[in-house]
Design a protein around this motif. Sequence first.
Motif, PDB file in Angstrom:
ATOM      1  N   UNK A   1      65.182  36.807  48.834  1.00 32.72           N
ATOM      2  CA  UNK A   1      64.853  38.189  49.179  1.00 32.72           C
ATOM      3  C   UNK A   1      65.377  38.586  50.539  1.00 32.72           C
ATOM      4  N   UNK A   2      64.606  39.406  51.240  1.00 30.77           N
ATOM      5  CA  UNK A   2      65.033  40.009  52.493  1.00 30.77           C
ATOM      6  C   UNK A   2      64.731  39.089  53.673  1.00 30.77           C
ATOM      7  N   UNK A   3      65.500  38.010  53.770  1.00 29.07           N
ATOM      8  CA  UNK A   3      65.325  37.059  54.862  1.00 29.07           C
ATOM      9  C   UNK A   3      66.666  36.411  55.163  1.00 29.07           C
ATOM     10  N   UNK A   4      66.798  35.901  56.367  1.00 27.18           N
ATOM     11  CA  UNK A   4      68.051  35.289  56.781  1.00 27.18           C
ATOM     12  C   UNK A   4      68.237  33.900  56.202  1.00 27.18           C
ATOM     13  N   UNK A   5      67.149  33.155  56.065  1.00 30.35           N
ATOM     14  CA  UNK A   5      67.215  31.771  55.606  1.00 30.35           C
ATOM     15  C   UNK A   5      66.775  31.716  54.151  1.00 30.35           C
ATOM     16  N   UNK A   6      67.680  31.314  53.273  1.00 35.63           N
ATOM     17  CA  UNK A   6      67.393  31.296  51.845  1.00 35.63           C
ATOM     18  C   UNK A   6      67.825  29.971  51.244  1.00 35.63           C
ATOM     19  N   UNK A   7      67.260  29.657  50.096  1.00 34.02           N
ATOM     20  CA  UNK A   7      67.631  28.439  49.394  1.00 34.02           C
ATOM     21  C   UNK A   7      66.416  27.709  48.875  1.00 34.02           C
ATOM     22  N   UNK A   8      66.580  26.437  48.574  1.00 35.01           N
ATOM     23  CA  UNK A   8      65.496  25.627  48.029  1.00 35.01           C
ATOM     24  C   UNK A   8      64.980  24.667  49.091  1.00 35.01           C
ATOM     25  N   UNK A   9      63.688  24.707  49.270  1.00 30.33           N
ATOM     26  CA  UNK A   9      63.021  23.933  50.308  1.00 30.33           C
ATOM     27  C   UNK A   9      62.282  22.758  49.683  1.00 30.33           C
ATOM     28  N   UNK A  10      62.596  21.553  50.127  1.00 30.97           N
ATOM     29  CA  UNK A  10      61.889  20.367  49.657  1.00 30.97           C
ATOM     30  C   UNK A  10      60.498  20.334  50.277  1.00 30.97           C
ATOM     31  N   UNK A  11      59.490  20.181  49.447  1.00 35.31           N
ATOM     32  CA  UNK A  11      58.117  20.288  49.933  1.00 35.31           C
ATOM     33  C   UNK A  11      57.767  19.186  50.924  1.00 35.31           C
ATOM     34  N   UNK A  12      58.218  17.970  50.681  1.00 34.79           N
ATOM     35  CA  UNK A  12      57.893  16.903  51.619  1.00 34.79           C
ATOM     36  C   UNK A  12      58.503  17.163  52.997  1.00 34.79           C
TER      37      UNK A  12
ATOM     38  N   UNK B   1      61.567  43.846  55.347  1.00 38.27           N
ATOM     39  CA  UNK B   1      60.645  43.101  54.477  1.00 38.27           C
ATOM     40  C   UNK B   1      59.210  43.523  54.770  1.00 38.27           C
ATOM     41  N   UNK B   2      58.531  44.067  53.776  1.00 39.26           N
ATOM     42  CA  UNK B   2      57.155  44.558  53.937  1.00 39.26           C
ATOM     43  C   UNK B   2      56.143  43.751  53.128  1.00 39.26           C
ATOM     44  N   UNK B   3      56.629  42.975  52.169  1.00 38.90           N
ATOM     45  CA  UNK B   3      55.746  42.225  51.285  1.00 38.90           C
ATOM     46  C   UNK B   3      56.317  40.822  51.058  1.00 38.90           C
ATOM     47  N   UNK B   4      55.389  39.898  50.733  1.00 39.55           N
ATOM     48  CA  UNK B   4      55.780  38.546  50.343  1.00 39.55           C
ATOM     49  C   UNK B   4      55.326  38.336  48.899  1.00 39.55           C
ATOM     50  N   UNK B   5      56.241  37.927  48.068  1.00 43.54           N
ATOM     51  CA  UNK B   5      56.005  37.745  46.629  1.00 43.54           C
ATOM     52  C   UNK B   5      56.021  36.258  46.292  1.00 43.54           C
TER      53      UNK B   5
END
Length: 312
Positions: A100-111, A156-160
Amino acid sequence: MKFKNTHKDHQVTDESIYQSRRKLIKAGLLGAAGLAASPAFSLTLPTTTDKNERFVIDEITREKDATTYNNFYEFGLSKSDPAENAHTLKTEPWTLEIGGLCEVQGKLDLQNLVNGINVEERIYRMRCVEAWSMIIPWMGFKLADLIKMCKPLSSAKYVYFETLYDPKQMPGQNGRSIPWPYREGLRMDEAMNELTLMAVGMYGKELPNQNGAPLRLVVPWKYGFKGIKSIVKMKFLDQQPVNSWQAIAPQEYGFYANVNPEVDHPRWSQATERRITGGFSLFNSRIDTQMFNGYGDYVADLYNGMDLTRYY
């Protein structure tokens, strides 16, 4: 996933350890190329956690009750179904997709995220729209900390949020009780509030599958259906998203879902609640429901000037 049982009182994460985790996040996990997902992990809690006692001092609900009396329709419609059926959920590896409307995107490893962010214990009152409540010791990190890492745009006004969709693992998704996958959202200032937690554990242990493993949202001044479970996606939006219960029954469930004893559900009163502490029983005494579930000092300013009977 295997959590080490690290339920310790009055311990604070060592500053050097915390800073080293932050450096790990900044140097590799959240680089310009996006979020890197490792192929597998065994999720563990940090060796020390900060037990935050600012928010509530009450009798904690028994772990047995909190883990066997749940709403998680992906595993069935009865309160006992999740505990009986959620063993089919595979929680490792687990990634959170940021977009969405953010500079850092991708898949984040939970650990990697757990290693690089401050995890603490918080004891919160939790209120269900069906007029029962619990008091649960969660372990997690502030959603605000994750949001800052993602660098949302000013638009960005909301987090989904979105739950995993996999009917093989979540047999309830084979039915049509909800338009799958489960969806939720918060206004940005709600998401940034200090109370809003991304939980990875409870009672000093990893989250049980039936309670939303391995990652769920906890917003203690709102009704329980806002606490989306088994989250796999998070997006930043400029328009208010429609959550799952709004889509199903907009006349009964609004976007905000703030605990408000003055606004009844069309089919029952919200003025009182039945606290589940030393065991669940229909004969448990009822108590008055508190506005914002008792957290008004922390969140009332978010809604100044709003008609909370209209924006329910």
